[in-house]
Design a protein around this motif. Sequence first.
Motif, short mmCIF file in Angstrom:
data_model
loop_
_atom_site.label_atom_id
_atom_site.label_comp_id
_atom_site.label_asym_id
_atom_site.label_seq_id
_atom_site.Cartn_x
_atom_site.Cartn_y
_atom_site.Cartn_z
N ALA A 305 0.83 -1.21 0.00
CA ALA A 305 0.00 0.00 0.00
C ALA A 305 0.86 1.25 0.00
CB ALA A 305 -0.92 -0.01 1.22
N GLY A 306 2.19 1.06 -0.08
CA GLY A 306 3.07 2.22 -0.17
C GLY A 306 3.56 2.73 1.18
N LEU A 307 3.25 2.01 2.27
CA LEU A 307 3.74 2.44 3.58
C LEU A 307 5.14 1.87 3.80
CD1 LEU A 307 0.57 1.90 5.79
CD2 LEU A 307 1.24 3.88 4.47
N ARG A 308 5.86 2.48 4.72
CA ARG A 308 7.21 2.03 5.03
C ARG A 308 7.33 1.73 6.52
NH1 ARG A 308 7.66 0.53 1.15
NH2 ARG A 308 8.26 1.43 -0.85
N PRO A 309 6.61 0.71 7.00
CA PRO A 309 6.71 0.43 8.43
C PRO A 309 8.10 -0.10 8.79
CG PRO A 309 5.14 -1.07 7.36
CD PRO A 309 5.81 -0.28 6.29
N GLU A 310 8.51 0.11 10.02
CA GLU A 310 9.80 -0.41 10.46
C GLU A 310 9.73 -1.93 10.55
OE1 GLU A 310 12.26 0.81 13.86
OE2 GLU A 310 11.03 2.62 13.75
N PHE A 311 10.81 -2.59 10.17
CA PHE A 311 10.87 -4.04 10.35
C PHE A 311 12.31 -4.46 10.53
CE2 PHE A 311 12.80 -5.16 6.37
CZ PHE A 311 12.41 -4.15 5.51
N GLY A 312 12.50 -5.68 11.01
CA GLY A 312 13.85 -6.21 11.18
C GLY A 312 13.95 -7.55 10.49
N CYS A 313 13.79 -8.62 11.28
CA CYS A 313 14.09 -9.96 10.81
C CYS A 313 13.07 -10.52 9.82
CB CYS A 313 14.18 -10.89 12.01
SG CYS A 313 12.60 -11.08 12.87
N ARG A 314 11.87 -10.03 9.83
CA ARG A 314 10.76 -10.54 9.00
C ARG A 314 10.48 -12.01 9.25
NH1 ARG A 314 9.99 -6.39 4.68
NH2 ARG A 314 8.25 -7.63 3.92
N MET A 315 10.86 -12.50 10.43
CA MET A 315 10.56 -13.89 10.74
C MET A 315 10.03 -14.06 12.16
SD MET A 315 14.55 -15.11 10.76
CE MET A 315 14.28 -16.76 11.33
N THR A 322 6.77 -4.45 15.72
CA THR A 322 5.57 -4.45 16.57
C THR A 322 4.74 -3.17 16.37
OG1 THR A 322 6.77 -5.77 18.17
CG2 THR A 322 4.75 -4.72 18.94
N ALA A 323 3.46 -3.36 16.13
CA ALA A 323 2.56 -2.21 15.98
C ALA A 323 1.25 -2.55 16.68
CB ALA A 323 2.31 -1.91 14.51
N ARG A 324 0.46 -1.52 16.86
CA ARG A 324 -0.78 -1.73 17.61
C ARG A 324 -1.95 -2.02 16.67
NH1 ARG A 324 -2.38 0.37 23.32
NH2 ARG A 324 -0.69 -1.11 23.59
N LYS A 325 -2.62 -3.14 16.95
CA LYS A 325 -3.84 -3.46 16.22
C LYS A 325 -4.99 -2.96 17.08
CE LYS A 325 -6.07 -6.98 17.11
NZ LYS A 325 -6.24 -8.30 17.62
N THR A 326 -5.82 -2.09 16.51
CA THR A 326 -6.87 -1.51 17.35
C THR A 326 -8.21 -2.24 17.21
OG1 THR A 326 -7.27 0.11 15.62
CG2 THR A 326 -5.86 0.79 17.43
N GLU A 327 -8.41 -2.86 16.04
CA GLU A 327 -9.68 -3.59 15.86
C GLU A 327 -9.45 -4.81 15.00
OE1 GLU A 327 -12.85 -1.21 14.18
OE2 GLU A 327 -12.33 0.45 15.50
N ASP A 345 -0.73 -5.30 20.84
CA ASP A 345 0.51 -5.15 20.07
C ASP A 345 0.77 -6.44 19.30
OD1 ASP A 345 0.91 -2.62 20.96
OD2 ASP A 345 2.17 -3.22 22.64
N ILE A 346 0.97 -6.31 17.99
CA ILE A 346 1.23 -7.50 17.18
C ILE A 346 2.53 -7.32 16.40
CG2 ILE A 346 -1.20 -8.11 16.93
CD1 ILE A 346 -1.00 -6.89 14.06
N GLN A 347 3.16 -8.44 16.05
CA GLN A 347 4.33 -8.38 15.17
C GLN A 347 3.77 -8.45 13.76
OE1 GLN A 347 5.98 -11.79 17.53
NE2 GLN A 347 7.88 -11.03 16.66
N ILE A 348 3.84 -7.35 13.02
CA ILE A 348 3.15 -7.31 11.74
C ILE A 348 3.79 -8.22 10.70
CG2 ILE A 348 2.11 -5.04 12.09
CD1 ILE A 348 4.25 -3.85 10.33
#
Lengths: 361, 363
Positions: A305-315, A322-327, A345-348
């Motif tokens: 979707a064109g966003l650039r969320p932070e990530f590391g290992c992808r595993m 980690t980001a917050r899922k609100t619903e 908080d979920i690991q996206i």
Amino acid sequence: MSTLTRIARSRTLAALTSPHGVDHYLSRVNPMWAAREVRARVVDVRRESDTPGAPVATLTLQPTATWRGHRAGQHVQVGLDLPGSARRTTRCFTISSAASGPGEPITLTVRAHADGQVSRHLVAAQPGLVLHLSQAQGDFTLPVSPATPGIDPLLFVTGGSGITPAMSMLRTLLRDGYDGRAGRPVTFLHYSRSAEDQVFADELAAIDAADNDVTVHLRHGTRVSELELRRFAPRFRDTDTWLCGPAAMMDVVREAYGESPRLRTERFKAPTAPSGTAEGALTFAATDRSVPNDGTSVLEQAERAGLRPEFGCRMGICFTCTARKTEGTVRNVLSGAESSLPDEDIQICVSAPVGDCVVDL
Amino acid sequence: MKPHLTPEQLEAFGEEMDALRRRVLADLGEDDAAYIRGVVKRQQQMEVLGRALFYLPPAWPLAVVALSVSKILENMEIGHNVMHGQYDWMGDPHLSSRVYEWDNVCPSEQWKYSHNYVHHTFTNILGKDRDIGYGILRMDDDQPWHPYYLGNPVYAFLLMVFFEWGVAMHDLEVENIVNGTRRLEENRALHAGIMRKVRRQALKDYVLFPALTGPLFPLTFLGNATANLVRNVWAFNIIFCGHFPAGAETFTQEECEDETRGHWYYRQVLGSANISGGPLFHVMSGNLSHQVEHHLFPDLPARRYPMIAGEVREICERYGLDYTTGPLRRQLASVARKICRLALPGRRAPQPAEPAADHPLAA
């Protein structure tokens, strides 16, 4: 502000307790001592209805001095350490009492759902129980008051537990001196399954009977329709309206209002799709974007979707993403576990949405 | 010598590890929550006790012991493990990897990048895992020798004494700036975070708490500095025993191209080393004495590592993978020897190949 509160909030104490914060230590001594966090003690529990399987109770809460008060119609996140469960569960409840000031008590009116661990625990709570609270949230509020008179009538349309924000607004108006001389008729229209299911019945009957220009219509077992709306509020489309209730009911009313800007709504719960499906929409709240859920991880969908969320290992090992899922519900693609807690908080990188889902990205 | 496993064996090995992981995940609950809350409570008691005892000058050694224990618990069993997300499932903001900030000059945000991501993803891959030598030491035969490394034991000693500072500076990748592969500007954001943290830590331990004890200022100052030093020395030693004793392997980037999950687990086992000891020792080391289990499952609550260690070891032995472990003094001696030996040029003598009969699965 008391001297103690001022000391607790001082920069010196914050520096001494860095990096953990004053509350980390204060709560150890007394759970009602707080410098920043909000907690509340249950001081009274009153049964509102005894509907079999779904009783309703009103809890009076005394918050800590950190409570900043609320505007009528707002809600709070209630965090509860359930006995027998190590997980703190957080749920959203609308405040049913009139607008409050800093440190003032509030009430929550809660219906115990058969599968609602938190709601069942709260309805059966004993005075003394301490809850974690957020500050009041939400903009489904009442901007009018007796101090801002006008001639426009007000309309509240609610169903089921959607009555609580409207009740808070009505109580606020009446407490603050709203009366028949305001020349601004208030219509309170509520739908519930049955007369036994009706909460606040006595209070609403008294409000209806008093000379205050407030008309209360309690409908039991019937369904809202455009016809019903026109019957109780002939010019509803031109009336400032607050709507809150079950999704099906809200859809009907929203349709009846068409493009009218007078309708304000509050949604309690996002509909969820059955598990294992890649349906619904994935919404990124912070950037106000939405994509149809394609069943891949939240991270991949966000990137597409064109966003650039932070990530590391992808595993799933480093927790950078980690980001917050609100619903909504997500499935952990490694363990297969699904979870539907709001504000979690979920690991996206290893979480895939199941149905509609809102993530704070 | 690294044992060779066929792709099928690696996959089977990975599946056994995944199954073990799922079993522990499904079993997480009240005991784990009660445990970490208990540790936090003990740590706070130790901290308050330590700070209070500084008002009684004869109790100075006791105060230092209490404060040191508090700082070690906070950094290792609580901070390190919470920041790995081990307790995120509890939904408690005080124990959430997203918000936890630890009692250390290294900002947690930065630590989560260099440690959780870089080190745990690229464990012991030369040129990728910056924990091999922390950019200042020669810790592996395959790192080319340079006269600079004659100072290896001295650098190691200094790193031990100033460990928390070393960890904070680690992320600035000074060696890469020296060799020109990193630009100074890239550090600007990091600088701000480190300085904020340094100011707070220094203000608390070296100004405010000493000032609160009035005329005892110098004693309290010295006590706080000692507690920080004790924590530094302890943490350095535990951590260096986790990856550098004899038996811990390193990997080249070529070996890890297109790595499977099974190979990832394989690398974690071979690249880590345990330290044997009693329950109290494990708690004080933040259970990093179970480095092998920690590297296999960095996000499982650390108290689970001793419980699954037997099973992990059994699985590893079945696949012919060396499970390195030993008492603290032996691992320390081994690390010290390596630090001194690698100060000098030359490679270790090739080890005699082990007879294949010992590892029936090793091809």
